[in-house]
Design a protein around this motif. Sequence first.
Motif, mmCIF file in Angstrom:
data_model
loop_
_atom_site.group_PDB
_atom_site.id
_atom_site.type_symbol
_atom_site.label_atom_id
_atom_site.label_comp_id
_atom_site.label_asym_id
_atom_site.label_seq_id
_atom_site.Cartn_x
_atom_site.Cartn_y
_atom_site.Cartn_z
ATOM 1 N N ILE A 1 15.276 14.440 8.750
ATOM 2 C CA ILE A 1 15.059 15.592 7.865
ATOM 3 C C ILE A 1 15.564 15.287 6.462
ATOM 4 N N LEU A 2 16.764 14.704 6.357
ATOM 5 C CA LEU A 2 17.322 14.349 5.055
ATOM 6 C C LEU A 2 16.445 13.331 4.334
ATOM 7 N N ARG A 3 15.930 12.359 5.071
ATOM 8 C CA ARG A 3 15.078 11.343 4.456
ATOM 9 C C ARG A 3 13.811 11.975 3.891
ATOM 10 N N HIS A 4 13.170 12.851 4.633
ATOM 11 C CA HIS A 4 11.951 13.505 4.157
ATOM 12 C C HIS A 4 12.233 14.400 2.952
ATOM 13 N N LEU A 5 13.322 15.150 2.996
ATOM 14 C CA LEU A 5 13.676 16.008 1.858
ATOM 15 C C LEU A 5 13.899 15.178 0.602
ATOM 16 N N ASN A 6 14.617 14.077 0.744
ATOM 17 C CA ASN A 6 14.911 13.234 -0.420
ATOM 18 C C ASN A 6 13.641 12.633 -1.009
ATOM 19 N N GLU A 7 12.726 12.193 -0.165
ATOM 20 C CA GLU A 7 11.482 11.596 -0.647
ATOM 21 C C GLU A 7 10.672 12.600 -1.457
ATOM 22 N N VAL A 8 10.586 13.834 -0.986
ATOM 23 C CA VAL A 8 9.774 14.846 -1.669
ATOM 24 C C VAL A 8 10.430 15.276 -2.985
ATOM 25 N N ILE A 9 11.729 15.559 -2.944
ATOM 26 C CA ILE A 9 12.414 16.113 -4.127
ATOM 27 C C ILE A 9 12.538 15.077 -5.231
ATOM 28 N N SER A 10 12.875 13.839 -4.886
ATOM 29 C CA SER A 10 13.123 12.817 -5.911
ATOM 30 C C SER A 10 11.842 12.389 -6.632
ATOM 31 N N GLN A 11 10.675 12.643 -6.038
ATOM 32 C CA GLN A 11 9.423 12.260 -6.688
ATOM 33 C C GLN A 11 9.099 13.137 -7.898
ATOM 34 N N ASP A 12 9.574 14.361 -7.911
ATOM 35 C CA ASP A 12 9.268 15.272 -9.020
ATOM 36 C C ASP A 12 10.493 16.141 -9.292
ATOM 37 N N ASN A 13 11.451 15.567 -10.021
ATOM 38 C CA ASN A 13 12.721 16.242 -10.288
ATOM 39 C C ASN A 13 13.116 15.972 -11.736
ATOM 40 N N PRO A 14 12.387 16.565 -12.722
ATOM 41 C CA PRO A 14 12.598 16.225 -14.133
ATOM 42 C C PRO A 14 13.979 16.570 -14.655
ATOM 43 N N LYS A 15 14.660 17.540 -14.046
ATOM 44 C CA LYS A 15 15.992 17.937 -14.511
ATOM 45 C C LYS A 15 17.109 17.197 -13.773
ATOM 46 N N PHE A 16 16.727 16.290 -12.855
ATOM 47 C CA PHE A 16 17.691 15.462 -12.127
ATOM 48 C C PHE A 16 18.749 16.314 -11.411
ATOM 49 N N MET A 17 18.312 17.427 -10.843
ATOM 50 C CA MET A 17 19.214 18.208 -10.013
ATOM 51 C C MET A 17 19.298 17.562 -8.640
ATOM 52 N N PHE A 18 20.370 17.836 -7.932
ATOM 53 C CA PHE A 18 20.533 17.243 -6.604
ATOM 54 C C PHE A 18 21.156 18.273 -5.679
ATOM 55 N N VAL A 19 21.179 17.924 -4.395
ATOM 56 C CA VAL A 19 21.762 18.824 -3.400
ATOM 57 C C VAL A 19 22.512 17.987 -2.376
ATOM 58 N N THR A 20 23.675 18.491 -1.952
ATOM 59 C CA THR A 20 24.420 17.856 -0.869
ATOM 60 C C THR A 20 24.160 18.630 0.425
ATOM 61 N N PHE A 21 24.146 17.911 1.539
ATOM 62 C CA PHE A 21 23.876 18.518 2.842
ATOM 63 C C PHE A 21 24.886 18.032 3.876
ATOM 64 N N VAL A 22 25.190 18.910 4.806
ATOM 65 C CA VAL A 22 25.701 18.498 6.098
ATOM 66 C C VAL A 22 24.883 19.281 7.118
ATOM 67 N N MET A 23 24.335 18.575 8.106
ATOM 68 C CA MET A 23 23.512 19.259 9.097
ATOM 69 C C MET A 23 23.764 18.662 10.469
ATOM 70 N N ALA A 24 23.517 19.478 11.468
ATOM 71 C CA ALA A 24 23.764 19.061 12.854
ATOM 72 C C ALA A 24 22.711 19.674 13.758
ATOM 73 N N VAL A 25 22.269 18.879 14.735
ATOM 74 C CA VAL A 25 21.441 19.401 15.814
ATOM 75 C C VAL A 25 22.362 19.589 17.014
ATOM 76 N N TYR A 26 22.551 20.848 17.410
ATOM 77 C CA TYR A 26 23.523 21.218 18.450
ATOM 78 C C TYR A 26 22.783 21.632 19.710
#
Length: 538
Positions: free
Chosen positions: A382-407
């Motif tokens: 999920i993180l890999r897919h999110l990063n690929e989509v967001i980094s392709q079109d991010n003119p303001k160079f904003m970013f996001v940190t995540f912690v996620m778990a499948v429980y």
Amino acid sequence: MALLIATGIVGAGQQFPIETEETIIGRSTGVPVKLEGSNISRRHARILCKGSSYLIEDLGSSNGTFVNDRRVNGPTPLTQNDVLRIGSYSFSFVIEDNQAADLTIQRETVALPENTDLYRENSSQKLQAVLQLAHDLGNTLELDAILNRFFDLVVKLFPKTDRAIVLFIENGEPVLRLARERQPTPNRERLFSRTLLKQVIDKGIAVLAEDVRTLDANRSLAEMGVRSLLCVPFRAQGTPVFGVVQLEKFRAEDPFTGDDLHMLTAITLQASMALDKSRMHQRIIAQERITNELALAREIQLAFLPRSIPVFGGVQLDLLADLKAAEEVSGDFYDYIQLDTSKVLIVVADVSGKGMPAALFMSMIRALLRQVCKTVRSPAGILRHLNEVISQDNPKFMFVTFVMAVYDIESGNCVLARAGHPAPLLRSSNGSVEEISCHQGCLVGITEDCPAFEEFIVQLSPGDTLIFYTDGFTEAARHGTGELFGTRRLLAMAEKVSVTAALHDYVSLFRSEVDRYCAPAPPQDDLTLLLLRHCAVN
């Protein structure tokens, strides 16, 4: 100093000072001359200042840089009034001499109401003009209406004026608000002397130049054809200068006089009071509108957060989430999404920045997350897919940190992955508290080719509690010293809570301890907690 003055349809009137040895032009954030448009490269061109000479150089842009309609193929000299074209923008290149000390002014006067010199000559005429203006401006708080009524009176009182302009200072830069010219000349209505403007604003004085040909230190005025001028600041009592009105004559005969200077100063001071009240009124209205819009945005944002806790086979998860925004809206968010009959995705994230920009970015991230997890079920994927989509079109160079778990609610198995986010804490049923050691991962949204996200498995026993949080807790600063709260204090807080206590006891303690640590100031960042306790499944 030199200026780029936008003269085309796109950005008309914008002015960019060329003040350093190298001035970059492009659409990247932070460049001195920032332009918008798909035909502008990130670092499109640069202007080099060498002594009193200027050169323009293209930086390998896709669409080229043009001077006087000729494409630049290397460092190219720029001279007075050259036309520079970059993408959809056209600029006039203007060189101004910054030697304000050499500026010859025939007469100046203090622009304050207590200056009695203003009424020494033709006092009855000036008083009549001031009273007329007070009457005209007294029944409106609309800024444009006040400006237009003032402008109409100025033109009526000074019929020999060839050009009149009003400039306001907005965010430290002069902005043209009104211009009127007897015989309009293309582009000239947006030109003015920064050297003269700076002197009037810095000193708070009204100035008269009866013959601009003596102003040898300011070439731009002479090149515009100005022969005589008046420049008077807008200045209400107790406030800094917030603009100027300037009258110009292009003909040599019948120049402006000292009496003209006093008349214009007197009525401009009267208009300044009305304009200042209008600007204050507009600020109050704008603030009320922003407050209402932020309140609505907060309601919308809170509606995005999950409203109900997932239920598996009639059993509800022992889960609690809490978000306290530092401002009306937040860049933090959390989510929990049921994946199948026994698994749930737990997410805590933190968008760079705060306020409305972070909240808008967060909304987009949340929508993408929910779309991606329909087909991808592993945290790292999920993180890999999110990063690929967001980094392709991010003119303001904003970013996001995540912690996620499948429980897995049945087995207690928990698969974790991080993306630049603080590691969660594990409060074991035996009373111990530890920070889970898992690879930090890269920030999501910055680079397309970041290293692969790694997963870490935690096996929860009945009574174990996972504590997810954002860095608003650990980076909360002590008032006066700036010392950070830190992870050590967070671990100590978790140990204070009984292993059998309800999850909201953690929230109450964490919040109160951080508030007390930062007092008397409130915490400066969003505070988000998510707690998950594993229970035995019969």
